[in-house]
Design a protein around this motif. Sequence first.
Motif, PDB file in Angstrom:
ATOM      1  N   SER A  52       0.851  -1.182   0.000  1.00 38.36           N
ATOM      2  CA  SER A  52       0.000   0.000   0.000  1.00 38.36           C
ATOM      3  C   SER A  52       0.886   1.230   0.000  1.00 38.36           C
ATOM      4  O   SER A  52       1.773   1.361   0.832  1.00 38.36           O
ATOM      5  CB  SER A  52      -0.892   0.001   1.243  1.00 38.36           C
ATOM      6  OG  SER A  52      -1.724   1.120   1.262  1.00 38.36           O
ATOM      7  N   LEU A  73      -8.424   6.444   9.980  1.00 38.60           N
ATOM      8  CA  LEU A  73      -8.139   5.382   9.021  1.00 38.60           C
ATOM      9  C   LEU A  73      -6.985   4.508   9.502  1.00 38.60           C
ATOM     10  O   LEU A  73      -6.150   4.941  10.300  1.00 38.60           O
ATOM     11  CB  LEU A  73      -7.770   5.976   7.663  1.00 38.60           C
ATOM     12  CG  LEU A  73      -8.861   6.709   6.876  1.00 38.60           C
ATOM     13  CD1 LEU A  73      -8.291   7.220   5.560  1.00 38.60           C
ATOM     14  CD2 LEU A  73     -10.066   5.815   6.622  1.00 38.60           C
ATOM     15  N   THR A  74      -6.933   3.300   8.993  1.00 38.09           N
ATOM     16  CA  THR A  74      -5.787   2.426   9.230  1.00 38.09           C
ATOM     17  C   THR A  74      -4.817   2.571   8.058  1.00 38.09           C
ATOM     18  O   THR A  74      -5.197   3.029   6.972  1.00 38.09           O
ATOM     19  CB  THR A  74      -6.215   0.957   9.337  1.00 38.09           C
ATOM     20  OG1 THR A  74      -6.649   0.510   8.037  1.00 38.09           O
ATOM     21  CG2 THR A  74      -7.342   0.782  10.347  1.00 38.09           C
ATOM     22  N   ALA A  77      -6.061   1.272   4.689  1.00 33.56           N
ATOM     23  CA  ALA A  77      -7.220   1.864   4.027  1.00 33.56           C
ATOM     24  C   ALA A  77      -6.872   2.350   2.627  1.00 33.56           C
ATOM     25  O   ALA A  77      -5.762   2.799   2.364  1.00 33.56           O
ATOM     26  CB  ALA A  77      -7.753   3.023   4.861  1.00 33.56           C
ATOM     27  N   GLN A  78      -7.847   2.266   1.743  1.00 33.48           N
ATOM     28  CA  GLN A  78      -7.688   2.753   0.381  1.00 33.48           C
ATOM     29  C   GLN A  78      -9.054   3.174  -0.136  1.00 33.48           C
ATOM     30  O   GLN A  78     -10.089   2.760   0.408  1.00 33.48           O
ATOM     31  CB  GLN A  78      -7.091   1.673  -0.518  1.00 33.48           C
ATOM     32  CG  GLN A  78      -7.915   0.398  -0.571  1.00 33.48           C
ATOM     33  CD  GLN A  78      -7.325  -0.627  -1.509  1.00 33.48           C
ATOM     34  OE1 GLN A  78      -7.067  -0.334  -2.669  1.00 33.48           O
ATOM     35  NE2 GLN A  78      -7.101  -1.826  -1.011  1.00 33.48           N
ATOM     36  N   LEU A 128     -12.326   1.402   2.785  1.00 36.01           N
ATOM     37  CA  LEU A 128     -11.864   2.107   3.975  1.00 36.01           C
ATOM     38  C   LEU A 128     -11.903   1.196   5.194  1.00 36.01           C
ATOM     39  O   LEU A 128     -12.783   0.351   5.328  1.00 36.01           O
ATOM     40  CB  LEU A 128     -12.741   3.334   4.235  1.00 36.01           C
ATOM     41  CG  LEU A 128     -12.787   4.393   3.129  1.00 36.01           C
ATOM     42  CD1 LEU A 128     -13.693   5.548   3.548  1.00 36.01           C
ATOM     43  CD2 LEU A 128     -11.391   4.900   2.793  1.00 36.01           C
ATOM     44  N   SER A 129     -10.945   1.382   6.072  1.00 34.39           N
ATOM     45  CA  SER A 129     -10.929   0.666   7.347  1.00 34.39           C
ATOM     46  C   SER A 129     -10.480   1.636   8.428  1.00 34.39           C
ATOM     47  O   SER A 129      -9.658   2.521   8.182  1.00 34.39           O
ATOM     48  CB  SER A 129      -9.994  -0.544   7.287  1.00 34.39           C
ATOM     49  OG  SER A 129      -8.691  -0.175   6.882  1.00 34.39           O
ATOM     50  N   PHE A 130     -11.045   1.467   9.625  1.00 36.71           N
ATOM     51  CA  PHE A 130     -10.816   2.409  10.713  1.00 36.71           C
ATOM     52  C   PHE A 130     -10.346   1.691  11.971  1.00 36.71           C
ATOM     53  O   PHE A 130     -10.627   0.514  12.176  1.00 36.71           O
ATOM     54  CB  PHE A 130     -12.103   3.179  11.038  1.00 36.71           C
ATOM     55  CG  PHE A 130     -12.583   4.088   9.947  1.00 36.71           C
ATOM     56  CD1 PHE A 130     -12.227   5.423   9.935  1.00 36.71           C
ATOM     57  CD2 PHE A 130     -13.385   3.601   8.926  1.00 36.71           C
ATOM     58  CE1 PHE A 130     -12.673   6.269   8.928  1.00 36.71           C
ATOM     59  CE2 PHE A 130     -13.836   4.434   7.913  1.00 36.71           C
ATOM     60  CZ  PHE A 130     -13.480   5.772   7.916  1.00 36.71           C
ATOM     61  N   GLY A 180     -17.151   6.085   2.678  1.00 33.92           N
ATOM     62  CA  GLY A 180     -16.604   5.718   1.383  1.00 33.92           C
ATOM     63  C   GLY A 180     -17.340   6.310   0.201  1.00 33.92           C
ATOM     64  O   GLY A 180     -16.896   6.164  -0.943  1.00 33.92           O
ATOM     65  N   ALA A 188      -2.043   8.030   7.401  1.00 35.12           N
ATOM     66  CA  ALA A 188      -3.394   7.469   7.313  1.00 35.12           C
ATOM     67  C   ALA A 188      -4.079   7.497   8.676  1.00 35.12           C
ATOM     68  O   ALA A 188      -5.286   7.763   8.771  1.00 35.12           O
ATOM     69  CB  ALA A 188      -3.340   6.042   6.781  1.00 35.12           C
TER      70      ALA A 188
END
Length: 278
Positions: free
Chosen positions: A6, A141-142, A145-146, A150-152, A212, A240
């Motif tokens: 990433s 975000l982690t 994430a992209q 998305l991831s938190f 998102g 991020a």
Amino acid sequence: MKNILSALMLVVTGFSTSAVAQLSARCSLDDQLTTTTSAQGRNAWSRKCGYISASREAFLNSENEYQVYTNACASYPTVQPGSTCAQYVPDNEAAACIAGLVKLGSCVTGCFTPTQRVDFAGRQLPVPEAYANGMKEVTALTPAAQPGLLSFANQTIRAYVAGDTQEDIFLLKTREGRSLEVTAEHPMLLNDGTMVKARTLKAGDTLMGADGKALTLSEVTVFNFKGQVWNVRPQSTDKAENVMSAEGFLTGSVRFQNEWAADDYRLSLRDEFEVGGL
């Protein structure tokens, strides 16, 4: 074998590693000026005392930035552990000049108005209310994430930032019914993953929502605000992990306005690379 890498696009120019570390300390640890009045006061003092030109002062004021110095800060002698600040530098033009300071760079001011809600560990709270409630984590975000995925996770809060000000506030409204009030320099995430300043936005621009979804700006208006503005600085220095959710928008922490103000940032799609031969 394939690995997924990433990438976050980042460009830093003009500073050595040690200078970047010192600038980070000035902007986020011991010389954090949170109001336009203080920032412009520092610039006026710097011009009066011969450290910067009148044109440089005007430029810094136009960008909501302020001059900072090596080993000098406004909070001296009450500095936090880890600070390299060794002497006081004023933030008002009337103060007496101090000889021998070394210019380091500039920091940026900018925050939320006090009614704007940020996601604190799953609770949508105005920043001053989160501070009053002793919230110790903010949702961000982690690193994985992209856009489109998305991831938190919750990030430990290093500090809350607050200050009294009178300045223009940008009210961002979207066709989807969301709205957010921020200062001119506040970092906002476009739908393509690029971080930009709020003052550059216009109707028709598309921002990235915390869910998102693409958020199209229907209106960008400016009003003058007098009162207290707030922001949050997570403990993490991963970019991020400094992208937070505020009123359903993705927006940057105070770190993007200060120690990372000279950086280009983009939340990128993951690229797949063949590394089996490594």
